[in-house]
Design a protein around this motif. Sequence first.
Motif, PDB file in Angstrom:
ATOM      1  N   PHE A   6       0.870  -1.164   0.000  1.00 34.41           N
ATOM      2  CA  PHE A   6       0.000   0.000   0.000  1.00 34.41           C
ATOM      3  C   PHE A   6       0.909   1.216   0.000  1.00 34.41           C
ATOM      4  CE2 PHE A   6       0.570  -0.948   4.479  1.00 34.41           C
ATOM      5  CZ  PHE A   6       0.775   0.293   5.063  1.00 34.41           C
ATOM      6  N   CYS A   7       0.352   2.348  -0.377  1.00 36.06           N
ATOM      7  CA  CYS A   7       1.154   3.558  -0.531  1.00 36.06           C
ATOM      8  C   CYS A   7       0.530   4.698   0.257  1.00 36.06           C
ATOM      9  CB  CYS A   7       1.253   3.921  -2.010  1.00 36.06           C
ATOM     10  SG  CYS A   7       2.278   5.375  -2.322  1.00 36.06           S
ATOM     11  N   LEU A   8       1.358   5.402   1.002  1.00 39.81           N
ATOM     12  CA  LEU A   8       0.942   6.590   1.748  1.00 39.81           C
ATOM     13  C   LEU A   8       1.518   7.826   1.064  1.00 39.81           C
ATOM     14  CD1 LEU A   8       1.801   5.253   5.315  1.00 39.81           C
ATOM     15  CD2 LEU A   8      -0.457   5.346   4.253  1.00 39.81           C
ATOM     16  N   GLU A   9       0.866   8.949   1.266  1.00 40.64           N
ATOM     17  CA  GLU A   9       1.372  10.214   0.749  1.00 40.64           C
ATOM     18  C   GLU A   9       2.054  10.958   1.888  1.00 40.64           C
ATOM     19  OE1 GLU A   9      -0.489  14.380  -0.827  1.00 40.64           O
ATOM     20  OE2 GLU A   9      -1.310  12.551  -1.715  1.00 40.64           O
ATOM     21  N   SER A  10       3.263  11.419   1.654  1.00 40.94           N
ATOM     22  CA  SER A  10       4.038  12.131   2.670  1.00 40.94           C
ATOM     23  C   SER A  10       4.041  13.627   2.377  1.00 40.94           C
ATOM     24  CB  SER A  10       5.479  11.617   2.675  1.00 40.94           C
ATOM     25  OG  SER A  10       6.287  12.427   3.491  1.00 40.94           O
ATOM     26  N   THR A  43       9.578   9.556  -9.237  1.00 44.71           N
ATOM     27  CA  THR A  43       8.413   8.830  -9.725  1.00 44.71           C
ATOM     28  C   THR A  43       7.623   9.727 -10.653  1.00 44.71           C
ATOM     29  OG1 THR A  43       6.504   7.500  -9.045  1.00 44.71           O
ATOM     30  CG2 THR A  43       6.937   9.466  -7.753  1.00 44.71           C
ATOM     31  N   GLY A  44       6.952   9.133 -11.587  1.00 45.27           N
ATOM     32  CA  GLY A  44       6.170   9.902 -12.553  1.00 45.27           C
ATOM     33  C   GLY A  44       5.021  10.640 -11.894  1.00 45.27           C
ATOM     34  N   ALA A  45       4.728  11.804 -12.423  1.00 46.79           N
ATOM     35  CA  ALA A  45       3.613  12.608 -11.924  1.00 46.79           C
ATOM     36  C   ALA A  45       2.339  12.190 -12.641  1.00 46.79           C
ATOM     37  CB  ALA A  45       3.899  14.088 -12.142  1.00 46.79           C
ATOM     38  N   ARG A  46       1.387  11.608 -11.907  1.00 47.80           N
ATOM     39  CA  ARG A  46       0.104  11.220 -12.493  1.00 47.80           C
ATOM     40  C   ARG A  46      -0.813  12.415 -12.634  1.00 47.80           C
ATOM     41  NH1 ARG A  46      -0.779   6.688  -8.022  1.00 47.80           N
ATOM     42  NH2 ARG A  46      -0.336   8.602  -6.888  1.00 47.80           N
ATOM     43  N   GLU A  47      -0.515  13.452 -11.860  1.00 47.11           N
ATOM     44  CA  GLU A  47      -1.261  14.708 -11.925  1.00 47.11           C
ATOM     45  C   GLU A  47      -0.286  15.831 -11.584  1.00 47.11           C
ATOM     46  OE1 GLU A  47      -3.905  15.209  -8.242  1.00 47.11           O
ATOM     47  OE2 GLU A  47      -3.899  13.040  -8.572  1.00 47.11           O
ATOM     48  N   PRO A  48      -0.590  17.086 -11.950  1.00 45.48           N
ATOM     49  CA  PRO A  48       0.375  18.182 -11.791  1.00 45.48           C
ATOM     50  C   PRO A  48       0.937  18.350 -10.375  1.00 45.48           C
ATOM     51  CG  PRO A  48      -1.431  18.893 -13.176  1.00 45.48           C
ATOM     52  CD  PRO A  48      -1.806  17.525 -12.655  1.00 45.48           C
ATOM     53  N   ARG A  49       0.148  18.138  -9.348  1.00 46.03           N
ATOM     54  CA  ARG A  49       0.647  18.347  -7.973  1.00 46.03           C
ATOM     55  C   ARG A  49       1.752  17.373  -7.591  1.00 46.03           C
ATOM     56  NH1 ARG A  49      -1.240  15.365  -3.615  1.00 46.03           N
ATOM     57  NH2 ARG A  49      -2.566  13.623  -4.186  1.00 46.03           N
ATOM     58  N   GLU A 108       4.691  -7.425   3.903  1.00 42.34           N
ATOM     59  CA  GLU A 108       4.018  -6.381   3.128  1.00 42.34           C
ATOM     60  C   GLU A 108       5.024  -5.269   2.805  1.00 42.34           C
ATOM     61  OE1 GLU A 108       3.431  -5.013   7.399  1.00 42.34           O
ATOM     62  OE2 GLU A 108       3.575  -6.913   6.351  1.00 42.34           O
ATOM     63  N   SER A 109       4.812  -4.617   1.674  1.00 43.57           N
ATOM     64  CA  SER A 109       5.633  -3.470   1.295  1.00 43.57           C
ATOM     65  C   SER A 109       4.860  -2.205   1.615  1.00 43.57           C
ATOM     66  CB  SER A 109       5.954  -3.518  -0.201  1.00 43.57           C
ATOM     67  OG  SER A 109       6.768  -4.633  -0.494  1.00 43.57           O
ATOM     68  N   ILE A 110       5.567  -1.225   2.192  1.00 39.00           N
ATOM     69  CA  ILE A 110       4.956   0.051   2.560  1.00 39.00           C
ATOM     70  C   ILE A 110       5.649   1.117   1.736  1.00 39.00           C
ATOM     71  CG2 ILE A 110       4.440   1.640   4.423  1.00 39.00           C
ATOM     72  CD1 ILE A 110       5.123  -0.944   6.264  1.00 39.00           C
ATOM     73  N   GLU A 111       4.951   1.587   0.744  1.00 40.04           N
ATOM     74  CA  GLU A 111       5.483   2.636  -0.140  1.00 40.04           C
ATOM     75  C   GLU A 111       5.005   3.973   0.377  1.00 40.04           C
ATOM     76  OE1 GLU A 111       4.847   4.143  -4.770  1.00 40.04           O
ATOM     77  OE2 GLU A 111       4.050   2.210  -4.140  1.00 40.04           O
ATOM     78  N   PHE A 112       5.826   5.007   0.179  1.00 43.75           N
ATOM     79  CA  PHE A 112       5.271   6.336   0.293  1.00 43.75           C
ATOM     80  C   PHE A 112       5.882   7.240  -0.753  1.00 43.75           C
ATOM     81  CE2 PHE A 112       8.577   6.856   3.655  1.00 43.75           C
ATOM     82  CZ  PHE A 112       9.132   8.076   3.307  1.00 43.75           C
ATOM     83  N   ARG A 113       5.098   8.247  -1.117  1.00 43.14           N
ATOM     84  CA  ARG A 113       5.452   9.189  -2.173  1.00 43.14           C
ATOM     85  C   ARG A 113       5.293  10.585  -1.628  1.00 43.14           C
ATOM     86  NH1 ARG A 113       3.786   8.046  -7.704  1.00 43.14           N
ATOM     87  NH2 ARG A 113       2.489   9.901  -7.528  1.00 43.14           N
ATOM     88  N   GLY A 114       6.016  11.494  -2.224  1.00 44.52           N
ATOM     89  CA  GLY A 114       5.868  12.890  -1.852  1.00 44.52           C
ATOM     90  C   GLY A 114       7.043  13.694  -2.355  1.00 44.52           C
TER      91      GLY A 114
END
Length: 125
Positions: free
Chosen positions: A70-74, A98-104, A119-125
């Motif tokens: 699962f992925c969390l936003e940081s 990582t690629g931007a799926r939307e401008p933000r 389990e894998s714990i992803e986060f993006r930000g």
Amino acid sequence: MFKRIDHIAFIVKDLAKSIYFYEEHFGFKKYYEHNVPVPEIEKIAYLKLGDTVLELIHMPNGVTNRGFHFCLESDNFDADYSRLKNAGIPVATEPHPTGAREPREKGWRRVVFEGLDGESIEFRG
């Protein structure tokens, strides 16, 4: 039509240890726990982080969660990465763009840590 994912569930071997792990390192809070009438499942606990819900299924002899993530936003990628790495949580995939799926999301990075039960714990930000 469906409007959102209600929760994400995965199997844990030690419920108390997993609850502590997600509360201490990721900010989740347990809000409900119950026994279920299924022989191989001892208990189920639900944890919240904002509107995100994790269901921890306690199966001491359960199967592995390899491949699950699962992925969390940081809101502070560098601080969160350093805090988790300094806590000794294993890094599965080092930080990278990582690629931007939307401008933000322009300029975001992602990282993947290993959870207690595969389990894998992803986060993006």
